[in-house]
Design a protein around this motif. Structure first.
Motif, short mmCIF file in Angstrom:
data_model
loop_
_atom_site.label_atom_id
_atom_site.label_comp_id
_atom_site.label_asym_id
_atom_site.label_seq_id
_atom_site.Cartn_x
_atom_site.Cartn_y
_atom_site.Cartn_z
N GLN A 92 0.82 -1.20 0.00
CA GLN A 92 0.00 0.00 0.00
C GLN A 92 0.87 1.26 0.00
O GLN A 92 0.54 2.27 -0.62
CB GLN A 92 -0.95 0.00 1.19
CG GLN A 92 -2.00 1.12 1.15
CD GLN A 92 -2.87 1.04 -0.09
OE1 GLN A 92 -3.24 -0.04 -0.52
NE2 GLN A 92 -3.19 2.18 -0.67
N ALA A 93 2.01 1.22 0.68
CA ALA A 93 2.91 2.37 0.69
C ALA A 93 3.41 2.68 -0.73
O ALA A 93 3.58 3.85 -1.09
CB ALA A 93 4.10 2.10 1.61
N ASP A 94 3.65 1.64 -1.54
CA ASP A 94 4.06 1.85 -2.94
C ASP A 94 2.97 2.58 -3.71
O ASP A 94 3.25 3.53 -4.46
CB ASP A 94 4.34 0.51 -3.62
CG ASP A 94 5.55 -0.21 -3.05
OD1 ASP A 94 6.51 0.48 -2.65
OD2 ASP A 94 5.53 -1.45 -3.00
N ARG A 95 1.73 2.16 -3.54
CA ARG A 95 0.62 2.82 -4.24
C ARG A 95 0.44 4.25 -3.76
O ARG A 95 0.12 5.15 -4.54
CB ARG A 95 -0.67 2.02 -4.05
CG ARG A 95 -0.57 0.58 -4.58
CD ARG A 95 -1.88 -0.18 -4.40
NE ARG A 95 -1.61 -1.61 -4.52
CZ ARG A 95 -1.42 -2.43 -3.49
NH1 ARG A 95 -1.54 -1.96 -2.25
NH2 ARG A 95 -1.14 -3.69 -3.68
N ASP A 96 0.64 4.46 -2.46
CA ASP A 96 0.53 5.81 -1.91
C ASP A 96 1.55 6.75 -2.55
O ASP A 96 1.25 7.90 -2.86
CB ASP A 96 0.74 5.78 -0.39
CG ASP A 96 -0.37 5.05 0.35
OD1 ASP A 96 -1.39 4.70 -0.29
OD2 ASP A 96 -0.22 4.84 1.57
N ARG A 97 2.77 6.27 -2.75
CA ARG A 97 3.80 7.10 -3.38
C ARG A 97 3.40 7.47 -4.81
O ARG A 97 3.59 8.62 -5.25
CB ARG A 97 5.14 6.36 -3.39
CG ARG A 97 5.76 6.14 -2.02
CD ARG A 97 7.14 5.53 -2.12
NE ARG A 97 7.58 5.05 -0.82
CZ ARG A 97 7.54 3.78 -0.43
NH1 ARG A 97 7.10 2.84 -1.26
NH2 ARG A 97 7.95 3.43 0.78
N GLN A 98 2.85 6.51 -5.53
CA GLN A 98 2.43 6.77 -6.90
C GLN A 98 1.32 7.82 -6.94
O GLN A 98 1.33 8.71 -7.80
CB GLN A 98 1.96 5.47 -7.55
CG GLN A 98 3.09 4.47 -7.74
CD GLN A 98 2.65 3.12 -8.27
OE1 GLN A 98 3.49 2.24 -8.51
NE2 GLN A 98 1.37 2.91 -8.44
N THR A 99 0.37 7.72 -6.02
CA THR A 99 -0.72 8.68 -5.98
C THR A 99 -0.22 10.07 -5.61
O THR A 99 -0.62 11.08 -6.21
CB THR A 99 -1.79 8.21 -4.98
OG1 THR A 99 -2.22 6.89 -5.33
CG2 THR A 99 -2.99 9.13 -4.99
N THR A 100 0.69 10.15 -4.65
CA THR A 100 1.25 11.44 -4.25
C THR A 100 2.03 12.07 -5.40
O THR A 100 1.91 13.27 -5.67
CB THR A 100 2.17 11.27 -3.03
OG1 THR A 100 1.44 10.66 -1.97
CG2 THR A 100 2.70 12.61 -2.55
N PHE A 101 2.83 11.28 -6.09
CA PHE A 101 3.61 11.80 -7.21
C PHE A 101 2.70 12.34 -8.31
O PHE A 101 2.94 13.43 -8.86
CB PHE A 101 4.53 10.71 -7.76
CG PHE A 101 5.37 11.17 -8.92
CD1 PHE A 101 6.46 12.01 -8.71
CD2 PHE A 101 5.09 10.78 -10.22
CE1 PHE A 101 7.24 12.45 -9.77
CE2 PHE A 101 5.86 11.21 -11.28
CZ PHE A 101 6.94 12.04 -11.06
N THR A 102 1.63 11.60 -8.64
CA THR A 102 0.70 12.06 -9.66
C THR A 102 0.04 13.37 -9.25
O THR A 102 -0.13 14.29 -10.06
CB THR A 102 -0.36 10.98 -9.94
OG1 THR A 102 0.28 9.76 -10.31
CG2 THR A 102 -1.30 11.40 -11.07
N TYR A 103 -0.32 13.49 -7.99
CA TYR A 103 -0.92 14.72 -7.46
C TYR A 103 0.04 15.90 -7.65
O TYR A 103 -0.34 16.97 -8.13
CB TYR A 103 -1.25 14.52 -5.99
CG TYR A 103 -1.90 15.70 -5.29
CD1 TYR A 103 -3.27 15.71 -5.03
CD2 TYR A 103 -1.15 16.80 -4.86
CE1 TYR A 103 -3.86 16.78 -4.37
CE2 TYR A 103 -1.74 17.87 -4.21
CZ TYR A 103 -3.09 17.86 -3.96
OH TYR A 103 -3.68 18.91 -3.31
#
Length: 230
Positions: free
Chosen positions: A180-191
């Protein structure tokens, strides 16, 4: 899109971050960060995230178009989206790990998409909300949509299309052991990268200015099947 573990669907993305301002190259320090939305400064929050996402200390930045051209094309597309629906995506940036593994590439593309509350959430994706923006994410893709009000003849009707920024992670080769931490990083980067697009466009409502605070939304209930008349 790839499947997300059931445990992840019950989690809340804890992505409240203090975001460093995006930087520019030394030769362009006098220009605002929005003039170079693909350039990743060192140090910066975006670079830290990319290093963790690509699992590489360095990466090659590939800028697919000038910022001015991207802005001109997006504004031109906005004039046609009412008639054509979603516009064709513009490839914005690419980041390839220094090991040269193309499968680990990160890509960003941008376009306009109409508001469609009936849109089906793909299996394995998690819908989310972030400071007025909405989106969905899974192991390899994060899609973020946000309203961008523009002045003049592009002033926005109430039902205007949304600016859509999509991040692709691990092109053609989903990574194993995603957390989940990996997905969180991807979402933050896209934001953070979507923020740069809104700044370059000059969105008068200034969306995404606040640090990312992203939370998972409940999956929509399936629509009931229509009853059959005998």
């Amino acid at each position: 899109m790839t499947a997300v573990p059931a445990a992840a669907k019950r989690s809340v993305l804890a992505l409240v971050c203090v975001v460093a301002a995006a930087g520019c190259s030394a030769a362009k320090e006098s220009e605002p960060p929005a003039a170079h939305p693909c350039t990743i400064a060192d140090p910066s929050k975006e670079r830290d995230l990319l290093r963790e996402i690509t699992k590489s200390a360095g990466f090659d930045t590939r800028i697919n178009t000038t910022t001015a051209h991207m802005v001109d094309m997006l504004k031109a597309d906005l004039r046609t989206v009412v008639n054509v629906g979603a516009t064709s995506p513009w490839l914005m940036c690419g980041y390839v790990p220094e090991q040269g593994k193309d499968a680990g590439r990160v890509q960003l593309q941008v376009r306009w998409q109409p508001v469609d509350p009936r849109e089906r959430i793909p299996e394995g994706s998690l819908p989310f909300e972030a400071n007025g923006a909405t989106g969905m994410t899974d192991d390899t893709t994060t899609l973020l949509r946000v309203r961008c009000d523009l002045p003049g003849d592009l002033s926005s009707p109430a039902d205007m299309p949304l600016l859509s920024v999509e991040g692709s992670f691990g092109i053609r080769a989903p990574r194993a052991n995603m957390t989940q931490a990996d997905r969180d990083r991807q979402t933050t980067f896209t934001y953070l990268m979507a923020r740069r697009v809104t700044q370059a466009l000059g969105c008068t409502n200034k969306p995404l200015e606040r640090p990312p605070a992203v939370k998972v939304l409940p999956l929509p209930s399936p629509s009931p099947s229509p009853s059959r008349k005998s």
